[in-house]
Design an enzyme around this catalytic site. Structure first.
Site, PDB file in Angstrom:
ATOM      1  N   CYS A  94       0.807  -1.219   0.000  1.00 50.36           N
ATOM      2  CA  CYS A  94       0.000   0.000   0.000  1.00 50.36           C
ATOM      3  C   CYS A  94       0.848   1.281   0.000  1.00 50.36           C
ATOM      4  O   CYS A  94       1.441   1.604  -1.026  1.00 50.36           O
ATOM      5  CB  CYS A  94      -0.983  -0.045   1.163  1.00 50.36           C
ATOM      6  SG  CYS A  94      -2.366   1.079   0.947  1.00 50.36           S
ATOM      7  N   ARG A 128     -12.885   6.057  -0.380  1.00 51.27           N
ATOM      8  CA  ARG A 128     -11.858   5.083  -0.004  1.00 51.27           C
ATOM      9  C   ARG A 128     -12.228   3.725  -0.562  1.00 51.27           C
ATOM     10  O   ARG A 128     -13.392   3.348  -0.599  1.00 51.27           O
ATOM     11  CB  ARG A 128     -11.720   4.998   1.513  1.00 51.27           C
ATOM     12  CG  ARG A 128     -11.172   6.261   2.135  1.00 51.27           C
ATOM     13  CD  ARG A 128     -10.622   5.981   3.515  1.00 51.27           C
ATOM     14  NE  ARG A 128      -9.370   5.247   3.463  1.00 51.27           N
ATOM     15  CZ  ARG A 128      -8.178   5.799   3.244  1.00 51.27           C
ATOM     16  NH1 ARG A 128      -8.073   7.091   3.043  1.00 51.27           N
ATOM     17  NH2 ARG A 128      -7.095   5.068   3.219  1.00 51.27           N
ATOM     18  N   HIS A 194      -3.088  -5.485   2.784  1.00 49.02           N
ATOM     19  CA  HIS A 194      -2.524  -5.218   4.110  1.00 49.02           C
ATOM     20  C   HIS A 194      -2.507  -6.430   5.006  1.00 49.02           C
ATOM     21  O   HIS A 194      -3.048  -7.478   4.684  1.00 49.02           O
ATOM     22  CB  HIS A 194      -3.398  -4.184   4.816  1.00 49.02           C
ATOM     23  CG  HIS A 194      -2.978  -2.798   4.540  1.00 49.02           C
ATOM     24  ND1 HIS A 194      -1.802  -2.282   4.992  1.00 49.02           N
ATOM     25  CD2 HIS A 194      -3.584  -1.814   3.853  1.00 49.02           C
ATOM     26  CE1 HIS A 194      -1.699  -1.029   4.607  1.00 49.02           C
ATOM     27  NE2 HIS A 194      -2.767  -0.722   3.906  1.00 49.02           N
TER      28      HIS A 194
HETATM   29  N1  GLN Z   1      -2.442   6.791   2.431  1.00 46.28           N
HETATM   30  C1  GLN Z   1      -2.482   5.984   1.244  1.00 46.28           C
HETATM   31  C2  GLN Z   1      -3.847   5.928   0.614  1.00 46.28           C
HETATM   32  O1  GLN Z   1      -4.836   6.186   1.252  1.00 46.28           O
HETATM   33  C3  GLN Z   1      -1.995   4.601   1.587  1.00 46.28           C
HETATM   34  C4  GLN Z   1      -2.920   3.899   2.523  1.00 46.28           C
HETATM   35  C5  GLN Z   1      -2.392   2.670   3.129  1.00 46.28           C
HETATM   36  O2  GLN Z   1      -1.197   2.385   3.164  1.00 46.28           O
HETATM   37  N2  GLN Z   1      -3.355   1.914   3.668  1.00 46.28           N
HETATM   38  O3  GLN Z   1      -3.939   5.610  -0.555  1.00 46.28           O
END
Ligand code: GLN
Length: 241
Positions: A94, A128, A194
Site C-alpha cells: 500500500c 476510499r 494489508h
Molecule cells: N495513504 C495511502 C492511501 O490512502 C496509503 C494507505 C495505506 O497504506 N493503507 O492511498
C-alpha cells in the site's frame, strides 16, 4: 542458507499488522532450517541496503507518508533504486508500494514526491477503497489466487515500464477501474493487500522466499510445510468473495 531481511520504516509504515508478513517469512524459512535475520531501518537509521536479500516496506496513512519524505530523500531513495536494479526482492504494501512510484497526490491536494523507482503514480480520490478482496497473480509472479484486505484512497496507474502483480477477481485493486492489482518489476512485488497477506497466502510467501534464495544461491527448493490452517483461512475468504 540464510536470508537477510530489511524491514524499512517499521516505525511509520506498519498498518494492520503489516509486520506480520516479516514474521511469516522468517518462520517459514526457519521451519525449513534456513536462517533468517531481520534488520529494522527506521527514520534516521543508516541508509545502506547493501547485503540485504529481501526488503519489506509496509503501508501508512497520508500523514506518515509525508513524515518520511525528508528521510527518504536523504539517500534511502538512491539505495532503494540500486537494490531494485540489482535484483533484490522487495515486498511493498500500500503506502510502501506507492512510495516506489513517482508521486502521490492526496485527495486534499498535498503532493508527496516519491522516488520514481517504478513507472507508476497515485492520485487520491474522495472515496476510499476498503474491504476484503482477491486477485490472481500473473504467471511470472507464481500465478496463485491471493486473498487480502485493502484500504486506500489513492488510485494507482501503472506506466508501460512495469506489469501489474495480478488481476483483480473481486474488490478494487490499484484503482477500481482497470482490474490491475499491485506491481511487478524485476523482483519487486507491490500490492494493496494489508495485514496478514502472507500468513493466509503461503504460496505467495514461498514464491517470494524462493525468488530471494535463487538470486543468492542460484537454486533453491523449499520443502513443503503443513499449511492446513493457512489454506483453511485462505479458502474460507476466497469462497466468501
Ligand atoms: N495513504 C495511502 C492511501 O490512502 C496509503 C494507505 C495505506 O497504506 N493503507 O492511498
Amino acid at each position: 542458507m540464510e536470508l537477510k531481511i530489511c524491514h524499512m520504516y517499521p516505525d511509520v509504515l506498519n498498518l494492520y499488522g503489516d509486520r506480520g508478513n516479516v514474521m511469516c517469512m522468517t518462520r517459514r524459512l526457519q521451519w525449513r532450517g534456513i536462517e533468517a535475520s531481520v534488520t529494522k531501518l527506521p527514520i534516521g537509521a543508516g541508509k545502506s541496503l547493501s547485503g540485504f536479500d529481501l526488503v519489506f516496506i509496509g503501508g501508512g496513512q497520508d500523514f506518515e507518508q509525508q513524515v518520511l519524505l525528508e528521510d527518504l530523500h536523504r539517500g534511502k531513495d538512491r539505495e532503494i533504486i540500486s537494490a531494485i536494479e540489482d535484483g533484490v526482492t522487495f515486498l511493498t504494501i500500500c503506502g510502501g508500494f506507492q512510495m516506489l512510484g513517482s508521486y502521490y497526490e492526496t485527495y486534499d491536494g498535498k503532493r508527496c514526491d516519491f522516488i520514481g523507482a517504478l513507472d507508476l503514480c497515485t492520485i487520491g480520490s474522495k472515496t476510499r477503497m476498503i474491504g476484503n478482496y482477491k486477485f490472481q497473480c500473473g504467471p511470472d509472479a507464481g500465478g496463485s489466487v491471493v486473498v487480502g484486505f485493502e484500504n486506500h484512497s489513492g488510485k494507482t496507474r501503472l506506466g508501460s515500464g512495469v506489469k501489474p502483480l495480478g488481476t483483480v477477481l473481486a474488490g478494487y485493486g490499484n484503482n477500481g477501474e482497470d482490474k490491475t492489482e499491485g506491481v511487478h518489476y524485476k523482483n519487486v512485488f507491490g500490492t494493496y493487500s494489508h495485514g496478514p497477506l502472507l500468513p493466509k497466502n503461503p504460496e505467495l510467501c514461498d514464491f517470494l522466499l524462493k525468488t530471494a534464495l535463487e538470486r543468492k544461491y542460484g537454486r533453491a527448493e523449499l520443502a513443503p510445510l503443513d499449511d492446513k490452517a493457512e489454506l483453511f483461512a485462505h479458502d474460507e475468504m476466497c469462497a466468501k468473495l
